[in-house]
Design an enzyme around this catalytic site. Structure first.
Site, mmCIF file in Angstrom:
data_model
loop_
_atom_site.group_PDB
_atom_site.id
_atom_site.type_symbol
_atom_site.label_atom_id
_atom_site.label_comp_id
_atom_site.label_asym_id
_atom_site.label_seq_id
_atom_site.Cartn_x
_atom_site.Cartn_y
_atom_site.Cartn_z
ATOM 1 C CB CYS A 201 0.894 24.696 18.209
ATOM 2 S SG CYS A 201 -0.043 23.409 19.029
ATOM 3 C CB CYS A 204 3.473 21.503 21.130
ATOM 4 S SG CYS A 204 3.588 21.858 19.352
ATOM 5 C CB CYS A 217 0.231 21.925 15.590
ATOM 6 S SG CYS A 217 1.945 21.849 16.162
ATOM 7 C CG ASP A 338 0.404 49.058 25.550
ATOM 8 O OD1 ASP A 338 0.573 49.748 24.533
ATOM 9 O OD2 ASP A 338 1.085 48.066 25.827
#
Length: 412
Positions: A201, A204, A217, A338
């Protein structure tokens, strides 16, 4: 209305003239379009030039990791139904390139601007957009863009309190979190094929639950908003529940999703979905992407895929096996240096295709294909790869600078 008054100061006019002269010199020297160097010179002479150029335009900003160049083009076509459009159609999407594009559109009513994800907040501040389209956020250029949540946070802070109407994809949790700080959001169910950047999430850090097409979530209650526009098969559903057919010359589900978001943006400016979608049919290719070209008496379709999400969408639209596939990967500055992202791409989807590998980082790609149990041949260049391909249209998939190399080689 644009064009009724001249917003440019003498200094700004000098900056525009100098920028155009430098761009023309760059083109004459064969160094590309010149838009970036021209824009840099213009901004040096007048740092407020972007804001001045935008002030008489109704501006749309388009930002995402994948699909922004195509969506910018689709929106521009749709809005031409309502007036002249200026746009950075070739994808020069940082402030210099954007400034250069706007400097060329003195009679325009609309500015349809593709913006690199990292520059969105700053360009929004300068251009006071009427609408901002946010399509998706996924990992890309790992060495320079940091991680996706940082970009989402940058968007969230930059768009907080924005007067713009934000048209956002409700199927991407990172986009939803970023857009939720805006007071005026139109949610579009555009889908999300690549989900590997959205398992936690963004609000959070809890684990995201993903039943079917929904997501939420379980810890903080952050969840998918209810869309007012949606992609449904080959149709766009508008806020009244009417289904409008999508007719595109561009292939794949991802481009239907781009069309759905573009129709929602066009509606903000009063262009009805039927008119917007009909105009989008005009778009055949976008800066060479999806073009079918003749090379060495073969048909090659040129496909751009810059990151794992893009490769996943591209695999879904190539011709079925045994269509031959040429893969080309570079790792120059504009690609990101990369190449570890190659391990995030599911190359087993190419099983059954004869595969030929070229590009600066062909050995990196070869190792990845070996691990995925794919049959492939490493070639020195495009010419050799095409000569080795069995019959049939050849699908050529390349990342950013590899794609530019290919276009130069085939004269596209």
């Amino acid at each position: 209305m644009a064009g009724n008054s001249d917003p440019l100061t003498p200094r700004a006019k000098l900056a525009v003239t100098a920028g155009k002269a430098v761009a023309a010199a760059s083109r004459a020297a064969g160094r590309g379009s010149g838009s970036v160097i021209g824009g840099r010179v213009a901004l040096k002479l007048d740092p407020d030039l972007l804001a001045r150029l935008a002030q008489n335009l109704d501006v749309v900003l388009v930002s995402a990791t994948n699909g922004k160049t195509t969506t910018t083009r689709l929106i521009a076509e749709a809005l031409r139904a309502a007036g002249p459009v200026v746009s950075n159609a070739l994808g020069a999407n940082m402030p210099a390139g954007i400034t250069s594009a706007l400097a060329g559109g003195s009679d325009a009513k609309f500015g349809v601007i593709e913006v690199d994800e990292k520059y969105l907040a700053g360009v929004a501040r300068d251009t006071s957009p009427k609408c901002i389209a946010l399509l998706n956020l996924s990992r890309d250029q790992l060495d320079r863009a940091a991680e996706t949540r940082m970009l989402a946070e940058n968007w969230r802070e930059g768009l907080a309190g924005s007067k713009a109407v934000v048209v956002a994809n409700c199927d991407d949790p990172l986009v939803v979190w970023a857009a939720s700080s805006s007071p005026n959001v139109i949610w579009v169910a555009a889908g999300q094929m690549w989900k590997d950047d959205a398992w936690s999430c963004p609000s959070c850090g809890g684990v995201m639950q993903r039943p079917g097409d929904d997501w939420f979530c379980g810890e903080c209650g952050f969840r998918r908003p209810t869309p007012t526009w949606a992609l449904s098969g080959d149709h766009v559903l508008d806020p009244h529940g009417s289904a409008w057919p999508i007719h595109l010359q561009l292939p794949g589900r991802a481009n239907k999703a781009n069309a759905a978001s573009s129709a929602a943006v066009a509606a903000v400016f009063g262009v009805p979905p039927q008119v917007a979608l009909e105009r989008m049919y005009q778009v055949q290719a976008v800066a060479g992407r999806y073009d079918v070209v003749q090379f060495q008496n073969r048909d090659l379709r040129l496909l751009l895929a810059k990151n794992p999400a893009g490769w996943l969408e591209t695999f879904s639209l190539i011709d079925p096996p045994p269509a031959p596939v040429i893969l080309s990967v570079n790792a120059r500055g504009a690609d990101g240096t990369d190449t570890s992202w190659l391990w995030d791409v599911d190359y087993t989807r190419l099983t059954g295709h004869p595969i030929f590998v070229i590009g600066d980082r062909k050995l990196d790609l070869a190792v990845r294909l070996e691990v995925a149990n794919q049959h492939f041949q490493v070639c020195d260049n495009l010419d050799q790869a095409v000569q080795m391909c069995p019959p049939g249209r050849i699908e050529v998939i390349a990342n950013y600078t590899a794609f530019q190399d290919l276009r130069r080689r085939v004269g596209n």
